[in-house]
Scaffold this motif. Structure first.
Motif, mmCIF file in Angstrom:
data_model
loop_
_atom_site.group_PDB
_atom_site.id
_atom_site.type_symbol
_atom_site.label_atom_id
_atom_site.label_comp_id
_atom_site.label_asym_id
_atom_site.label_seq_id
_atom_site.Cartn_x
_atom_site.Cartn_y
_atom_site.Cartn_z
ATOM 1 N N LEU A 1 0.852 -1.183 0.000
ATOM 2 C CA LEU A 1 0.000 0.000 0.000
ATOM 3 C C LEU A 1 0.888 1.232 0.000
ATOM 4 C CD1 LEU A 1 -2.673 -0.875 2.729
ATOM 5 C CD2 LEU A 1 -2.892 -1.071 0.245
ATOM 6 N N GLU A 2 0.593 2.145 -0.917
ATOM 7 C CA GLU A 2 1.348 3.388 -1.005
ATOM 8 C C GLU A 2 0.387 4.563 -0.867
ATOM 9 O OE1 GLU A 2 4.400 4.576 -4.257
ATOM 10 O OE2 GLU A 2 2.447 5.425 -4.850
ATOM 11 N N LEU A 3 0.686 5.457 0.061
ATOM 12 C CA LEU A 3 -0.033 6.728 0.128
ATOM 13 C C LEU A 3 0.567 7.586 -0.970
ATOM 14 C CD1 LEU A 3 -1.996 8.747 1.361
ATOM 15 C CD2 LEU A 3 -0.246 9.290 3.069
ATOM 16 N N GLU B 1 3.371 -4.208 3.065
ATOM 17 C CA GLU B 1 4.395 -3.168 2.974
ATOM 18 C C GLU B 1 3.702 -1.838 2.767
ATOM 19 O OE1 GLU B 1 7.399 -3.919 0.051
ATOM 20 O OE2 GLU B 1 7.650 -5.991 0.703
ATOM 21 N N THR B 2 4.210 -0.810 3.442
ATOM 22 C CA THR B 2 3.649 0.529 3.297
ATOM 23 C C THR B 2 4.730 1.487 2.815
ATOM 24 O OG1 THR B 2 4.116 1.045 5.610
ATOM 25 C CG2 THR B 2 1.916 0.193 5.098
ATOM 26 N N ALA B 3 4.298 2.507 2.083
ATOM 27 C CA ALA B 3 5.198 3.553 1.601
ATOM 28 C C ALA B 3 4.383 4.821 1.407
ATOM 29 C CB ALA B 3 5.848 3.136 0.278
ATOM 30 N N SER B 4 5.064 5.950 1.354
ATOM 31 C CA SER B 4 4.387 7.224 1.131
ATOM 32 C C SER B 4 5.176 8.072 0.154
ATOM 33 C CB SER B 4 4.226 7.983 2.450
ATOM 34 O OG SER B 4 3.606 9.239 2.227
ATOM 35 N N ARG B 5 4.478 8.654 -0.792
ATOM 36 C CA ARG B 5 5.088 9.622 -1.721
ATOM 37 C C ARG B 5 4.719 11.040 -1.301
ATOM 38 N NH1 ARG B 5 6.879 7.815 -6.981
ATOM 39 N NH2 ARG B 5 6.605 5.587 -7.120
ATOM 40 N N THR B 6 4.132 11.178 -0.130
ATOM 41 C CA THR B 6 3.703 12.478 0.361
ATOM 42 C C THR B 6 4.564 12.884 1.563
ATOM 43 O OG1 THR B 6 2.124 11.703 2.031
ATOM 44 C CG2 THR B 6 1.343 11.799 -0.254
ATOM 45 N N THR C 1 -5.234 9.468 -1.695
ATOM 46 C CA THR C 1 -5.159 8.547 -2.821
ATOM 47 C C THR C 1 -4.105 7.494 -2.513
ATOM 48 O OG1 THR C 1 -5.785 10.294 -4.368
ATOM 49 C CG2 THR C 1 -4.753 8.326 -5.301
ATOM 50 N N PHE C 2 -4.518 6.234 -2.595
ATOM 51 C CA PHE C 2 -3.634 5.102 -2.328
ATOM 52 C C PHE C 2 -3.463 4.275 -3.595
ATOM 53 C CE2 PHE C 2 -5.278 6.091 1.847
ATOM 54 C CZ PHE C 2 -4.192 5.902 2.674
ATOM 55 N N VAL C 3 -2.274 3.718 -3.771
ATOM 56 C CA VAL C 3 -2.001 2.740 -4.807
ATOM 57 C C VAL C 3 -1.795 1.412 -4.076
ATOM 58 C CG1 VAL C 3 -0.438 2.017 -6.636
ATOM 59 C CG2 VAL C 3 -0.964 4.448 -6.339
#
Length: 143
Positions: free
Chosen positions: A33-35, A132-137, A48-50
């Motif tokens: 999951l990516e924010l 797994e988590t990640a953020s582009r923000t 918005t999540f991918v």
């Protein structure tokens, strides 16, 4: 005797490196999951999540309890985001509106756990085994 010790040490090193390489080449499993974006709207903050289901099993349902912390690190609210069905090996985008909450007020987001998850098999579904988590923000997104 010294030569034999050096050969044994070299063989152990090669074996250890080979094992590490084999693990690195294994395909990633589970759900990622990516924010991806936060956007201010008239109604609050739109997240918005991918989501990428890297497992071989399609998920009929993937819902998570999220904890939103304010910029002081205090719990602001807890909510469940239902990502719906996630086909095996597919990337999907999901959006969630946080009514009345400004994006700037979100200090971080924590995945507290799976609130509902299911697939066709009896084996533990991908969303509860390895996430797994990640953020582009600017908002940290963690588990």
């Amino acid at each position: 005797m010294r030569k034999l010790e050096l050969v044994a040490a070299a063989m152990l090193t090669v074996t250890a490196l080979s094992a590490g390489w084999a693990r690195a080449e294994e395909p990633a499993r589970g759900l990622a999951l990516e924010l991806n974006r936060t956007a201010a709207t008239d109604g609050g903050c739109l997240l918005t999540f991918v989501a990428l289901n890297r497992s071989a099993e399609a998920l009929d349902k993937a819902a998570y309890e999220f904890v939103l912390f304010n910029s002081d690190g205090l719990v602001d609210q807890m909510t469940v985001f239902d990502f719906g069905s996630l086909p095996a090996g597919k990337t999907v985008v999901r959006q969630f509106q946080l009514a009345g909450l400004a994006c700037e007020a979100i200090g971080s987001i924590l995945v507290n756990g799976a609130a509902g998850c299911g697939g066709a098999s009896a084996a533990p579904p991908a969303c509860t085994v390895s996430l797994e988590t990640a953020s582009r923000t600017a908002v940290p997104f963690m588990q």
